[in-house]
Design a protein around this motif. Structure first.
Motif, PDB file in Angstrom:
ATOM      1  N   ILE A  72       0.848  -1.185   0.000  1.00  0.00           N
ATOM      2  CA  ILE A  72       0.000   0.000   0.000  1.00  0.00           C
ATOM      3  C   ILE A  72       0.888   1.241   0.000  1.00  0.00           C
TER       4      ILE A  72
ATOM      5  N   GLY B 142      -4.485   1.638  -1.908  1.00  0.00           N
ATOM      6  CA  GLY B 142      -4.446   0.284  -1.368  1.00  0.00           C
ATOM      7  C   GLY B 142      -5.476   0.010  -0.301  1.00  0.00           C
TER       8      GLY B 142
ATOM      9  N   ARG C   9      -6.500  -3.641  -0.297  1.00  0.00           N
ATOM     10  CA  ARG C   9      -5.415  -4.478   0.227  1.00  0.00           C
ATOM     11  C   ARG C   9      -5.324  -4.349   1.738  1.00  0.00           C
TER      12      ARG C   9
END
Length: 92
Positions: free
Chosen positions: A37, A48, A51
């Protein structure tokens, strides 16, 4: 470089619906994190979000990051947009 997930600030995000986090979490669990990220110098999430959510779901307490320093609000907006729109289209 790694950072504790609890230190990451998630504020003023353009994308509020992260979609199917379970599938991404499964992929990260099986294959590892492919792309870290991105955060700024204030530990604010730039790119991100999906994620990060997947890794939190997996119970990760520290995650790989990349720093982008000294960004204006406009630059933060553009980078998030690029991550979510342009790169998504590359995968289609």
């Amino acid at each position: 470089m790694k950072i504790k997930t609890e230190e990451i600030l998630v504020i003023n995000r353009q994308r509020l619906d992260y979609g199917d986090i379970d599938a991404l979490a499964k992929s990260i669990s099986e294959h590892g994190l492919i792309q870290p990220i991105i955060i700024n110098q204030e530990k604010r999430l730039i790119a991100g979000g999906r994620r990060l959510a997947a890794m939190q779901q997996l119970g990760w307490t520290e995650i790989p990051i990349v720093y982008r320093e000294t960004l204006t609000e406009d630059e933060l907006y553009v980078l998030e947009l690029e991550e979510n729109v342009r790169r998504y289209r590359d995968w289609e």
